[in-house]
Structure formats: structure tokens, C-alpha cells
Design a protein around this motif. Structure first.
Motif, PDB file in Angstrom:
ATOM      1  N   LEU A 182       0.827  -1.098   0.018  1.00  0.00           N
ATOM      2  CA  LEU A 182       0.169  -0.014   0.141  1.00  0.00           C
ATOM      3  C   LEU A 182       0.786   1.189  -0.020  1.00  0.00           C
ATOM      4  CD1 LEU A 182      -2.807  -1.060   2.416  1.00  0.00           C
ATOM      5  CD2 LEU A 182      -2.658  -1.037  -0.003  1.00  0.00           C
ATOM      6  N   CYS A 183       2.079   1.030   0.282  1.00  0.00           N
ATOM      7  CA  CYS A 183       3.221   2.244   0.233  1.00  0.00           C
ATOM      8  C   CYS A 183       3.483   2.600  -1.223  1.00  0.00           C
ATOM      9  CB  CYS A 183       4.094   1.648   1.142  1.00  0.00           C
ATOM     10  SG  CYS A 183       5.776   2.756   0.641  1.00  0.00           S
ATOM     11  N   PRO A 184       3.254   3.861  -1.800  1.00  0.00           N
ATOM     12  CA  PRO A 184       3.667   3.947  -2.959  1.00  0.00           C
ATOM     13  C   PRO A 184       5.001   3.543  -3.381  1.00  0.00           C
ATOM     14  CG  PRO A 184       2.498   6.093  -1.773  1.00  0.00           C
ATOM     15  CD  PRO A 184       2.909   4.926  -0.987  1.00  0.00           C
ATOM     16  N   TYR A 185       6.022   3.926  -2.519  1.00  0.00           N
ATOM     17  CA  TYR A 185       7.310   3.373  -3.112  1.00  0.00           C
ATOM     18  C   TYR A 185       7.256   1.929  -3.167  1.00  0.00           C
ATOM     19  CZ  TYR A 185      12.077   2.589  -3.290  1.00  0.00           C
ATOM     20  OH  TYR A 185      13.391   2.300  -3.740  1.00  0.00           O
ATOM     21  N   ALA A 186       6.894   1.205  -2.232  1.00  0.00           N
ATOM     22  CA  ALA A 186       6.998  -0.380  -2.260  1.00  0.00           C
ATOM     23  C   ALA A 186       6.202  -0.759  -3.583  1.00  0.00           C
ATOM     24  CB  ALA A 186       6.504  -0.895  -0.927  1.00  0.00           C
ATOM     25  N   PRO A 192      -3.166 -10.797  -4.837  1.00  0.00           N
ATOM     26  CA  PRO A 192      -4.422 -10.796  -5.488  1.00  0.00           C
ATOM     27  C   PRO A 192      -5.443  -9.503  -5.051  1.00  0.00           C
ATOM     28  CG  PRO A 192      -3.911 -12.991  -4.504  1.00  0.00           C
ATOM     29  CD  PRO A 192      -2.910 -11.950  -4.181  1.00  0.00           C
ATOM     30  N   ALA A 193      -6.028  -9.148  -5.865  1.00  0.00           N
ATOM     31  CA  ALA A 193      -7.124  -7.757  -5.815  1.00  0.00           C
ATOM     32  C   ALA A 193      -7.740  -7.989  -4.551  1.00  0.00           C
ATOM     33  CB  ALA A 193      -7.886  -7.803  -7.025  1.00  0.00           C
ATOM     34  N   GLU A 194      -8.299  -9.184  -4.255  1.00  0.00           N
ATOM     35  CA  GLU A 194      -9.050  -9.195  -2.886  1.00  0.00           C
ATOM     36  C   GLU A 194      -8.329  -9.181  -1.828  1.00  0.00           C
ATOM     37  OE1 GLU A 194      -8.172 -13.474  -4.406  1.00  0.00           O
ATOM     38  OE2 GLU A 194      -8.846 -11.636  -5.311  1.00  0.00           O
ATOM     39  N   LEU A 195      -6.854  -9.246  -1.790  1.00  0.00           N
ATOM     40  CA  LEU A 195      -5.927  -9.410  -0.704  1.00  0.00           C
ATOM     41  C   LEU A 195      -5.945  -7.723  -0.786  1.00  0.00           C
ATOM     42  CD1 LEU A 195      -5.155 -11.584   0.870  1.00  0.00           C
ATOM     43  CD2 LEU A 195      -2.872 -11.458  -0.153  1.00  0.00           C
ATOM     44  N   VAL A 196      -5.528  -7.072  -1.711  1.00  0.00           N
ATOM     45  CA  VAL A 196      -5.493  -5.753  -1.674  1.00  0.00           C
ATOM     46  C   VAL A 196      -6.575  -4.819  -0.944  1.00  0.00           C
ATOM     47  CG1 VAL A 196      -4.988  -3.572  -2.870  1.00  0.00           C
ATOM     48  CG2 VAL A 196      -3.906  -5.827  -3.743  1.00  0.00           C
ATOM     49  N   GLU A 197      -7.790  -5.109  -1.356  1.00  0.00           N
ATOM     50  CA  GLU A 197      -8.901  -4.360  -0.717  1.00  0.00           C
ATOM     51  C   GLU A 197      -9.248  -5.038   0.682  1.00  0.00           C
ATOM     52  OE1 GLU A 197     -10.805  -2.377  -2.243  1.00  0.00           O
ATOM     53  OE2 GLU A 197      -9.176  -2.498  -3.763  1.00  0.00           O
ATOM     54  N   ARG A 198      -8.980  -6.054   1.118  1.00  0.00           N
ATOM     55  CA  ARG A 198      -8.895  -6.436   2.479  1.00  0.00           C
ATOM     56  C   ARG A 198      -7.840  -5.541   3.242  1.00  0.00           C
ATOM     57  NH1 ARG A 198      -7.789 -12.174   3.063  1.00  0.00           N
ATOM     58  NH2 ARG A 198      -6.356 -11.716   4.976  1.00  0.00           N
ATOM     59  N   ALA A 199      -6.648  -5.555   2.735  1.00  0.00           N
ATOM     60  CA  ALA A 199      -5.399  -4.859   3.323  1.00  0.00           C
ATOM     61  C   ALA A 199      -5.920  -3.407   3.652  1.00  0.00           C
ATOM     62  CB  ALA A 199      -4.191  -4.848   2.738  1.00  0.00           C
ATOM     63  N   LYS A 200      -6.507  -2.658   2.804  1.00  0.00           N
ATOM     64  CA  LYS A 200      -7.082  -1.343   2.714  1.00  0.00           C
ATOM     65  C   LYS A 200      -8.109  -1.093   3.987  1.00  0.00           C
ATOM     66  CE  LYS A 200      -6.076  -0.085  -2.304  1.00  0.00           C
ATOM     67  NZ  LYS A 200      -6.791   0.316  -3.235  1.00  0.00           N
ATOM     68  N   THR A 201      -9.146  -2.130   4.005  1.00  0.00           N
ATOM     69  CA  THR A 201      -9.958  -1.995   5.014  1.00  0.00           C
ATOM     70  C   THR A 201      -9.340  -2.080   6.274  1.00  0.00           C
ATOM     71  OG1 THR A 201     -11.627  -2.887   3.456  1.00  0.00           O
ATOM     72  CG2 THR A 201     -12.140  -3.265   5.953  1.00  0.00           C
TER      73      THR A 201
END
Length: 120
Positions: free
Chosen positions: A83-87, A102-111
Motif C-alpha cells: 500500500l506504500c507508494p514506494y513499495a 491478488p486484488a481481493e487481498l489488496v482490498e482487504r488490506a485497505k479495509t
């Protein structure tokens, strides 16, 4: 991303309790990846911020930290959600070292990040 002009010797340490992957150069704090361990299955390591101290900028420390963050996750058998722009940018330039989450993991992380207000 340009390679650093000089190579630095870093001591990189994971402080899981505080959610920091820390880089030290000559015993002095040089940079950090702030992260959290995502709850649920599958678990993941979520990179939130990458910061390098001004006196240490431009020497590849941020890249070394993010590389080690991905290596740490690989050793643990969990994905990374950058989620870090540099990473995120580093991962895009190093797909062989940074498998895409996976996209669903990214969404869960944002939540879950919303529940970690101390990381903002």
C-alpha cells in the motif's frame, strides 16, 4: 529506478511488535518500512510507509528495505500487499522478486489499514 552511486552496508532488523522493518547504517537509524500483519486467511504483510532519513537518501536504502520486506514475506510463506507508494513502484520494477498480490487481498488490506490509524 536508478541504481545508487555507492553501495552501503546495512543492518536490517525486523521489529514485528512495532511493525517496523528498520535499516541501520553504522549503528544509526537510516530508514524504515512501517507495516502490519493482515488478519485472516491468507495472512499477508502490508507495507504502509517507506521512509529514509534525509542524511541517508539516494543510496539505495529504501530499495534494500523493500527487497528485504519481500524476502521476509517469502520466508514466512505469505504475500505482500504494497500500500506504500514506494513499495508499489519498487514491486512493479522487480516482478521477479515481488509477486503481485491478488486484488481481493489488496482490498482487504485497505479495509484493515483503516483500523490501524497509528500508521497514517
Amino acid at each position: 529506478m536508478a541504481e545508487p552511486a555507492e553501495r552501503v552496508e546495512l543492518d536490517i532488523r525486523d521489529d514485528r511488535a512495532s511493525g517496523n522493518l528498520l535499516a541501520y547504517e553504522n549503528g544509526r537509524a537510516a530508514g524504515v518500512v512501517a507495516y502490519f500483519v493482515m488478519d485472516g486467511e491468507p495472512a499477508a504483510l502490508v507495507a504502509v510507509h517507506t521512509v529514509v532519513e534525509p542524511a541517508h537518501e539516494g543510496r539505495g536504502i529504501a530499495g534494500a528495505l523493500v527487497r528485504e520486506f519481500y524476502a521476509m514475506a517469502a520466508r514466512e510463506g505469505v504475500p505482500v500487499v504494497p500500500l506504500c507508494p514506494y513499495a508499489e513502484k519498487w514491486a512493479a520494477h522487480h516482478p521477479d522478486q515481488a509477486p503481485e498480490a491478488p486484488a481481493e487481498l489488496v482490498e482487504r488490506a485497505k479495509t484493515q489499514l483503516k483500523a490501524h490509524s497509528e500508521l497514517y
